[in-house]
Design an enzyme around this catalytic site. Structure first.
Site, PDB file in Angstrom:
ATOM      1  N   TYR A 150       0.833  -1.206   0.000  1.00 28.88           N
ATOM      2  CA  TYR A 150       0.000   0.000   0.000  1.00 28.88           C
ATOM      3  C   TYR A 150       0.867   1.254   0.000  1.00 28.88           C
ATOM      4  O   TYR A 150       0.621   2.199  -0.769  1.00 28.88           O
ATOM      5  CB  TYR A 150      -0.896  -0.036   1.237  1.00 28.88           C
ATOM      6  CG  TYR A 150      -1.905   1.065   1.354  1.00 28.88           C
ATOM      7  CD1 TYR A 150      -3.043   1.088   0.549  1.00 28.88           C
ATOM      8  CD2 TYR A 150      -1.751   2.079   2.300  1.00 28.88           C
ATOM      9  CE1 TYR A 150      -3.989   2.091   0.677  1.00 28.88           C
ATOM     10  CE2 TYR A 150      -2.690   3.084   2.442  1.00 28.88           C
ATOM     11  CZ  TYR A 150      -3.815   3.084   1.631  1.00 28.88           C
ATOM     12  OH  TYR A 150      -4.750   4.086   1.764  1.00 28.88           O
ATOM     13  N   ILE A 183      -8.857   8.473   9.066  1.00 28.60           N
ATOM     14  CA  ILE A 183     -10.134   9.128   8.784  1.00 28.60           C
ATOM     15  C   ILE A 183     -11.268   8.188   9.184  1.00 28.60           C
ATOM     16  O   ILE A 183     -11.208   6.980   8.932  1.00 28.60           O
ATOM     17  CB  ILE A 183     -10.250   9.485   7.288  1.00 28.60           C
ATOM     18  CG1 ILE A 183      -9.047  10.333   6.849  1.00 28.60           C
ATOM     19  CG2 ILE A 183     -11.565  10.217   7.016  1.00 28.60           C
ATOM     20  CD1 ILE A 183      -8.879  11.660   7.554  1.00 28.60           C
TER      21      ILE A 183
END
Length: 239
Positions: A150, A183
């Protein structure tokens, strides 16, 4: 009315971006891969609020499928705001990471960027106005254990952002990256408890999707015309 395509528009951050750009007067094209129903529901909700929106479906990692759908989108006119938000993670420590985990994450985040952005670039250039905004991650800046795949994909997008911004700067097109930290989403709540957030984030809280959307909306606006080639973090002071 300018048209905005948001890939991964059915997720928490993507949906917030779609909502904000619709409010700001764009025709919003909400992309989904596996969750078309959520994208269609969001589009319906936006239309009921008086905004302009539609949903589309394709796998950004599939070049042929992406090209076919984008060709149909371009028949209706150029896309002048592109938010590359689609991405996945498939975490594992590197010694135990399987090739499929590596390739799928790279395919969606990095190859997906090419598959979507490249076909839209020349039509955008012809309008002499455009905004390309790549949603990356704090992992692309600082790395993260268990996320070598990632982090590699997201940091590669930072290099692509800077390079493409140089190519398009004279054409009235800006290219920037937004790198969120933790988030609020269904995914993050299962990974980061309050204690962990307090340890990692100086502001002692998770960010909200609407806060990311506000930054994206600014970068998509006329007010951000002199900002390009930047990687802007939104992470509560983590970096």
């Amino acid at each position: 009315m300018k048209r905005a395509l948001i890939t991964g528009g059915s997720g928490a951050i993507g949906a917030a971006i779609c909502q904000r750009l619709a409010v700001d007067g764009f025709h919003v094209i909400i992309h989904a891969n596996s969750n078309l129903a959520a994208a269609e529901a969001l589009g319906q909700s936006l239309r009921e609020q008086g905004y302009s929106a539609e949903a589309v479906q394709f796998d950004v990692a599939d070049a042929a499928a992406s090209a076919a759908v984008l060709e149909r989108i371009l028949e209706q006119g150029p896309v002048q705001v592109l938010v590359n938000n689609a991405g996945i993670h498939d975490d594992a420590v590197f010694p135990g990471m399987q090739p499929a985990q590596w390739h799928r994450v790279i395919d969606v985040s990095l190859h997906g960027f090419f598959n979507v952005t490249q076909p839209l670039t020349m039509p955008m250039i012809r309008t002499r106005w455009g905004r390309i905004i790549n949603i990356t991650s704090v992992a692309g800046l600082a790395g993260n254990r268990g996320q070598t795949n990632y982090a590699a994909a997201k940091s590669a997008l930072h290099g692509a952002t800077r390079s493409l911004s140089l190519e398009l700067a004279s054409r009235g097109i800006t290219v920037n990256a937004v790198a969120p930290g933790i988030i609020a989403s269904d995914m993050s709540k299962d990974v980061f408890d309050k204690e962990m957030v307090a340890q990692l984030v100086p502001m002692k809280r998770v960010g909200q999707p609407e806060e990311v959307a506000s930054l994206v909306a600014f970068l998509a606006s006329e007010q951000a015309a002199y900002i390009s080639g930047q990687v802007i973090s939104i992470n509560g002071g983590m970096l």
